[in-house]
Design a protein around this motif. Structure first.
Motif: not given
Ligand SMILES: Nc1ncnc2c1ncn2[C@@H]1O[C@H](COP(=O)(O)OP(=O)(O)OP(=O)(O)O)[C@@H](O)[C@H]1O
Ligand SMILES: Nc1ncnc2c1ncn2[C@@H]1O[C@H](COP(=O)(O)OP(=O)(O)OP(=O)(O)O)[C@@H](O)[C@H]1O
Ligand SMILES: [Mg+2]
Ligand SMILES: [Mg+2]
Lengths: 294, 362, 314, 514
Positions: D377-381, B206
């Motif tokens: 992973m940086r989903f915010g970015a 994820r």
């Protein structure tokens, strides 16, 4: 007093007409004749052996039996955890705290080999099993010794099918050895032995039974049978347990005992064969002949 | 209406049990008593729960062995073989690492070599897939049989305990056995490691770039190459991770449960792992639930058989029914106006075995 | 090692063994192949062999005729196919899960029912199976005569099935539709092919064919029913489909390859008794993998295999 | 539209057709009336719901409300089979074909008949093709054919079944300029023979030239029905997008710098094992748009993929600012050499359709900062970046977490463009960027590319649409059979001459190739 409770854990199904069924019959006989309470589980896979055996121990069973060599380890652990119960393993390696029931497999193989020596026309015979287990290798050892005692240049073919119950595979393996010239076949299988018997019926050769007496059901193909009566041995063990006389040691049955004996000959078996077999049994009982010491 | 769908797994089990009740009656037992024994034997009894956990470990790991490659669009049906080779590698390490080394060092090495064994065996189909485009479903399946025979042969010629009544190896040294965490049961530390693996893989899939890349390859290998992903290497990686999980499953069976390597020790965990994977819709975290459920079902079924005395074969049929019903139940999504829908995201694309082949060829 | 090849009788025997070992694989492979050609992954073959075997035993036991066995086997096969189709096509449950669930159910169901239906269990049966029919003259040809022309009805049925599938798939409009449904159901649908009906029909037909493999084991090979007697043959059938590149005749050859090497390894075993038998037992599997690796060019499965079709899904 | 009593019932009439996907209404109470023997155009922005409506007529989608009448009779069309039985045939926007089957097999698929008479059908198909002026080998496998030929197969399919209401969903977006003329000839012929045609297109001139009537759709509703003789292109464009469109973008002169991308004697082997690019040389300078014209299938795709690093090079060299790209991974080309690439096949290559819009905006960069750090992973970015791009490039969507698969084709294209151009590339390879886009979107794409040029980007613009090329390119080169056969600056470029070169008449009009 409360009835003794006996549980048996089996690797196969009780309708295999072979080892498992034989054990099951001994168990039901103990129920009927000795009045013990019984339970059994079929097709127990290896990872569950300890679980199932100790579950029976916890459920208050007094005697827990592992039907087959592969239960040796599990039995050892269960015996250690439940010192008050009697743990029995059929065909198991002698183990601390466990009663094991074993046969002098070479002796049984030897008489069958002798009979094959007299019955074979081609000088080639065969033995079939699923896995390379020591008990089978011992049978083959005696089988070869007995055969070579009559036909010093005779050859014994050995084949493995890798599945104790795969009848079709056993049948093909049998047809195969027959086509190579073998005319007496020794099946050491569970349900798979039916395939051996069928192949022998179709090709008109003989089978020697080692676990069960085949003379009743398959009189035509049966040359000679011995009986490794695990059920009978189990019955005796249960009887001992009922009298609180069973000990954690190896119980060994030779040929000519009440749990290991000769079955029937083929009706057309020569007198020579019958005499030779009878003489060998006598000698082995007397300790004068040891087929395993070759 | 939404609530009805929320508990669809439960409804499915209930439906299966209702149908199964006919089998139980046919087997001459009282369904209520039988089912009571099933559930208490699986979940509400100390020893039952322990045996559920013991089964859960290989099921969960075998499930992960399917999930990770399938997320990349590759179907690893050969977990069974990887379990065997992993067990073999773990056993050899356990038996042959010098005893002079402290157990605290040997144990991790054993676990690692088990994982490595499974990973290497899994790499065979992965390499054939990545570089020759050969269908990985079939090679991994066939290699399972080869692995089982290979283990049998190695036990026979090399590892076998002298005088053993059955083909099994010598006992592994006492000091490298996995500790038991529930006293007087078989529940070994491998279960905890399996759970940790599931959680870690859940996070990896994820939240990390590797997980994202696996997902993209699973969705569309051509787009993955375009995105700059080395698709071949990813095929190898995902298969190796899967194989390592299966290898752990095998190793734990040896050093956690049986203490020896037995011929034919696995009752088909590889195949059951596939069920776990799909029941969990390819999610490692849900796989914990699925494996726990399936393990409980098996443990409980055994307990039911022993308690009520129904036929073992009937219990097997019942298990098949429950899996079938749960699978059907999970296929129903809550979508107003539609009856049944697509399987959860990831599943449809992934269940198409050949997707990765095309771009793997570059 | 290979001297049996030069002995006509032994060689014939070897071929016959190989052929018999191949027969259940062939039926399984044909059934599976048909399904895959229509885009349905039928992993349940193993279970369908078992259901076919049980049905055959039941039918032959009840009617006393081998033909009755075949009929009941086909009914069991069709029922399992309907189940698969209902779940996999209409409800769109993942085909692999459905397949494995069917296998699990079949193993338990047939063992359980065989105890209910047959006194003393399936192993006690002595069924009237098929007997070989010698085709005059042809069966007298040395070596291949007895192998090919002294077989029983199911063998000839097998030949007919393979030929029929080959012809239907590649020589009829129906076959064109089946193949198109397997490649691109959306295309077939837009062209007016009834995708769902066709998949239903093909799954049921394929499952019936697979069940004949089980019937063969019971009615031609061992004349009784034994628990789990399919013993993994369904999975080998699955492999043969790939090895045969989704082509019926090639898949037939793949099954024969496997069967012959299985027969061969049985012979090899006692020629080198010191080798662990597992080395030989693994031979057919290793050969199959090598054949997959060695074949030049890649075979693509039908593009839509395993994907349920949903008209409104983009 | 007002029902005049003396008119016969329309060939097809839709009444209040509504279609919802989940909570989204793709068609909202649409009425439509198509007269027998007419050519009826349907116009609308990307995502307006045109294809959805056609799919309903063809029985692929079931409407949630409304009625369909065929020649006055209310009908239910549950399957395409029923549509075919009513004489309705459709050429889909994304062709429905089995690529591994032959032309004949594709055409006769689904026709009744037990025996597969491929030879007989093949001959009849060949004859039919000849009457239409198609050159086609009935025994060729579909994937061997260029797109134009694949479309002809789709048309053959309909006519072979004797459909008389023919729906064409954006037929010209896949055709080359030289193919468009004959296609309209064909439509005229079909109309003359009494057939009814429904034509979806984004090209206003095509509407004006071909159609008798036109319906305009916007946001799932039908907003207008007009006779073509009573309107003009400008009015139609306004109806469609609700504002005026600058149809003619004047590119103006750029500030051309040094050579950035240089291809020398390039050779590339294509998927079919043939040499697709065969000794091609070309240079693109900073601040310059070089158009590459050519009939589809002359090596353009392989060329683009070779530059992007997705297709191995057989011979010759590709260099950016003098450094050879030999052995450089696609990822390094993007990051180190600042190479952007908009692939021709957006669905198969350009996007991960099953992932979110946000993720697709970072599809080629998520493995690097700022979208990830140390493999995390940086989903915010990613979300913030996507948010910005979606606003700037006007992506029409419900949410950033929506699957790209559910977007209309135009919006999918916008995501790719946004992603590639926003990375501020030095070199941009753009393949067929306007294919299937509505006029508004085309205008947007071209403006965006011109803006990139202004920033000094070197752009290779590959297209089969001459008109687009002539609008934005500073130079136009023509590719034929994998090599450049001619090149001319925009001022000198004439559509006719280029057209001739594209057709392979290179020897006679050899330009001043680089
Ligand atoms: N099967 C589907 N599932 C979900 N949404 C869909 C589906 N088909 C279409 N849509 C949505 O419906 C809307 C209309 O799509 P449609 O394809 O009809 O547009 P269009 O007018 O043909 O556009 P274009 O000019 O780009 O082809 C779009 O927003 C699209 O995302
Ligand atoms: N797997 C996911 N899929 C979609 N969205 C996600 C996922 N994980 C997190 N998000 C969303 O992304 C946003 C930020 O996530 P996160 O805090 O992990 O970003 P970050 O890497 O810390 O970036 P930043 O440095 O900008 O804070 C949150 O709104 C969160 O809900
Ligand atoms: Mg459209
Ligand atoms: Mg943050």
């Amino acid at each position: 007093a409360e009835a003794l409770k006996v549980a048996v854990v089996l690797p196969g199904v009780v309708t295999d007409k072979s080892f498992n069924e034989n054990v099951y019959q001994g168990l039901t006989r103990a129920r009927d004749e000795l009045g013990v309470e019984i339970a059994y589980t079929e097709k127990v896979p290896q990872p569950s052996q300890v679980e199932v055996m100790s579950d029976y121990a916890r459920r208050g069973y007094d005697v827990v039996v592992g039907a087959g060599a592969e239960y040796t380890d599990a039995a050892k652990r269960v015996a250690r955890q439940f010192p008050d119960i009697d743990v029995i393993v059929l065909n198991g390696a002698p183990t601390d705290g466990v009663a094991t029931i074993n046969y002098d497999n070479q002796q049984f193989g030897y008489v069958l080999g002798l009979a094959a020596g007299h019955g074979s026309e081609t000088g080639k015979i065969a033995a079939l099993s699923a896995q390379q287990v020591p008990a089978f290798e011992q049978v083959v050892e005696g089988y070869r010794a007995g055969f070579n005692a009559v036909r010093p240049d005779g050859e014994v073919l050995v084949a493995y099918t890798n599945d104790w119950a795969d009848i079709a595979k056993a049948k093909e393996a049998s047809l195969n050895v027959i086509s190579q010239g073998a005319d007496v076949l020794l099946p050491y299988l569970d349900a798979g032995f039916l395939g051996v018997v069928q192949a022998a019926e179709e090709r008109d050769v003989h089978v020697v039974g080692v676990v069960r007496d085949l003379s009743g059901e398959y009189p035509e193909v049966n040359l000679l049978s011995t009986v490794l009566d695990f059920g009978g041995a189990l019955y005796q063990a249960v009887e001992l347990a009922q009298n609180e006389a069973i000990e954690p040691r190896d119980y060994r049955f030779g040929i000519g005992t009440d749990a290991g004996y000769l079955g029937g000959f083929n009706a057309e078996a020569s007198q020579e064969m019958r005499d030779a077999v009878a003489a060998a049994v006598e000698k082995m009982q007397a300790g004068e002949l040891d087929p395993s010491a070759e | 209406m939404r609530l009805v769908f929320l508990f669809k797994g439960v409804w499915a089990v209930l439906a299966a049990l209702v149908v199964g009740a006919f089998l139980v009656v046919l087997a001459g037992a009282d369904p209520l008593a039988a089912y009571g024994a099933l559930f208490s034997g699986a979940f509400f009894d100390y020893y039952g729960l322990a045996s559920t956990l013991v089964r859960m470990s290989p099921l969960l790991l075998a499930g992960l062995a399917v999930i990770v490659p399938l997320r990349a669009g590759l179907f690893n049906i050969g977990g069974e073989g990887q379990i065997y080779i992993g067990a073999l590698a773990g056993t050899v390490a356990a038996l042959y690492l010098p005893e002079a080394l402290p157990a605290a060092l040997r144990l991790p090495l054993i676990v690692l070599s088990g994982a490595l064994g499974g990973a290497l065996w899994a790499l065979i189909p992965a390499l054939l897939k990545a570089y020759r485009g050969i269908n990985e479903i079939i090679t991994s399946l066939l290699l399972s049989y080869v692995a089982i025979y290979l283990v049998g042969a190695v036990i026979h010629v090399w590892l076998m305990e002298p005088g053993a009544p059955y083909p099994y190896s010598r006992e592994v040294p006492y000091d490298v056995l996995l500790p038991v965490f529930l006293p007087r049961t078989e529940a070994h530390a491998g279960i905890l490691i399996a759970l940790t693996c599931a959680v870690v893989l859940g996070i990896v899939l994820r939240r990390t770039t590797l997980g994202q890349s696996i997902t993209v390859v699973g969705h569309n290998p051509a787009a993955a190459s375009y995105a700059g992903i080395n698709v071949k290497r990813l095929i190898l990686t995902s298969f190796a991770i899967g194989g390592a999980m299966a290898g752990l499953a095998g190793t734990f069976e040896v050093i956690g449960l049986k203490y020896r390597l037995f011929d034919h020790f696995s009752p088909g965990y590889g195949l059951q792992g596939i069920i776990v994977a799909f029941l969990a819709s390819l999610s490692p975290l849900l796989a914990i639930v699925a494996a726990f459920f399936l393990a409980g079902l098996q443990a409980g079924a055994g307990a039911m058989q022993r308690a009520v005395g129904v036929d073992t074969t009937m219990v097997e049929a019942l298990q098949g029914l429950i899996v079938l019903f749960v699978a059907v139940g999970l296929a129903f999504r809550y979508r107003p106006g539609r009856t049944a829908g697509k399987p959860p995201a990831g599943a449809p694309a992934a269940a198409v075995p050949e997707t990765a082949a095309k771009s793997a060829e570059g | 090692m290979f001297d049996f090849v030069f002995d006509a009788a032994q060689f014939g025997e070897f071929l016959a063994t190989g052929l018999r070992l191949s027969m259940p694989l062939i039926f399984a492979a044909m059934g599976g192949l048909l399904c895959e050609r229509a885009g349905v992954f039928n992993i349940a073959l193993e279970g369908q062999l078992l259901l076919g075997a049980f049905g055959a035993a039941l039918g032959a036991h009840l009617t006393g005729m081998a033909g009755g066995g075949v009929a009941v086997a086909l009914v069991f096969g069709a029922a399992s196919g309907l189940g698969l189709a209902l779940l996999g096509v209409t409800l769109r449950v993942n085909q692999i899960v459905v397949g494995i669930a069917v296998i699990l159910f079949a193993i338990g169901f047939t063992s359980f029912m065989s105890r209910v239906a047959f006194e003393g269990g399936g192993n006690s049966l002595r069924l009237d199976g098929f007997r070989p029919i010698d085709i005059p003259i042809l069966s007298d040809i040395p070596v291949i005569g007895p192998v090919l022309f002294a077989q029983d009805l199911l063998f000839y049925l097998m030949l007919a099935v393979v030929a029929a599938i080959q012809i239907v798939l590649f020589r009829t409009g129906l076959g064109l539709s089946i193949r198109a449904v397997g490649e691109s159901p959306a295309t077939a649908d837009a062209a007016g092919v009834p995708v769902f009906t066709l998949r239903y029909g093909v799954i049921v037909a394929g499952s019936m064919i697979a069940s004949l493999g089980g019937a063969y084991i019971v009615l031609s090979q061992v004349f009784l029913f034994s628990d789990n007697m399919s013993a993994g043959k369904g999975f080998i059938g699955l492999a043969a489909i790939v090895l045969g590149r989704w082509n019926p005749v090639l898949a037939l050859l793949a099954c024969l390859l496997f069967g012959l090497f299985d027969a061969f390894q049985l012979r090899l075993q006692f020629q080198s008794p010191d080798m662990p038998f597992q080395v030989f037992a693994a031979l057919p599997y290793v050969i199959s993998i090598m054949a997959l690796v060695g074949l030049i060019g890649r075979a693509q499965p039908p593009a839509a295999v395993g994907r349920p079709y949903d008209r409104e899904m983009r | 539209m007002s029902g005049r009593a003396d008119r016969p019932a329309p060939r097809l009439a839709l009444e209040g057709i509504t279609k919802r996907f989940g909570g989204f209404t793709a068609n909202d109470a649409v009425d439509l009336s198509v007269e027998e023997g007419s050519v009826h155009a349907i116009l609308g922005e990307n995502g307006a719901g045109k294809s959805t409506l056609m799919n309903i007529i063809y029985g692929l989608y079931q409407p949630d409300g409304g009625r369909i009448r065929v020649r006055g009779e209310t009908v239910r069309i549950n399957t395409p089979r029923q549509a075919l039985a009513l004489g309705i045939g459709m050429v889909h926007q994304h062709f429905k074909q089995v690529p591994t089957m032959t032309v004949t097999e594709n055409v006769i698929l689904g026709l009744p008949g037990a025996r597969l008479d491929l030879a007989g059908h093949g001959a009849r198909i060949r004859a039919l093709a000849e009457t239409l002026g198609f050159e086609i080998d009935p025994h060729e496998q579909l994937w061997h054919l260029p797109v134009g030929a694949q479309q002809r197969v789709e048309i053959l399919k309909l006519l072979y079944r004797e459909a008389d209401l023919l729906i064409f969903d954006e037929p010209t977006s896949v055709l080359t300029p030289s193919e468009v003329g004959p296609f309209f000839e064909l439509l005229r012929k079909l109309k003359q023979s009494g057939r009814t045609v429904v034509l979806i297109t984004h090209k206003l001139d095509e509407v004006m030239g071909m159609a008798d009537r036109v319906s305009v759709m916007r946001h799932g509703r039908k907003v207008a029905d007009v006779e073509t003789c009573e309107t003009d292109q400008r009015a139609l464009a306004r109806l469609m997008v609700g504002r005026d469109i600058v149809v003619d973008i004047s590119a103006g002169e750029g500030h051309v710098g040094e050579t950035v991308l240089e291809l020398r004697d390039l050779q590339v082997i294509g998927a079919r094992g043939v040499t697709a690019v065969d000794g091609l040389s070309l240079a693109v300078r900073a601040g310059e748009i070089v158009g590459l014209a050519g009939v589809d299938g002359n090596g353009q795709r392989e060329l683009a993929e070779a530059i992007a690093g997705l297709c191995p090079v057989r011979g010759g060299s590709i260099a950016i600012r003098g450094t050879s790209l030999d052995g450089v991974s696609p990822d390094r080309r993007r990051r180190r050499f600042r190479l952007g690439y908009v692939p021709e096949d957006r669905q198969r290559t350009g996007l991960d359709l099953d992932s979110s819009i946000a993720f697709n905006m970072a599809l080629r960069s998520y493995r690097h900062p700022p979208f990830s750090r140390l493999g995390w992973m940086r989903f915010g970015a990613i979300a913030a970046h996507a948010e910005r791009l979606a606003r700037r490039y006007d992506v029409r969507m419900r949410s950033l977490s929506q699957r790209v698969r559910d977007l209309s084709g135009g919006n999918q294209q916008k995501i790719i463009l946004a992603r590639e151009i926003d990375a501020d590339p030095d070199v941009l390879v753009v393949s067929q960027p306007t294919k299937g886009l509505d006029v508004g979107a085309i205008e947007f794409v071209q403006k965006t590319l011109l803006a990139a040029r202004e920033r000094g980007c070197a752009i290779l613009y590959i297209s089969t649409e001459l008109e687009d090329l002539l609008q934005v390119a500073d130079r136009v080169a023509v590719v034929f059979r994998g090599r450049i056969v001619g090149e001319m600056p925009r001022g000198a470029a004439q559509a006719e001459r280029l057209g001739l070169m594209m057709a392979g008449h290179a020897g006679t009009v050899q330009g001043e190739a680089a």
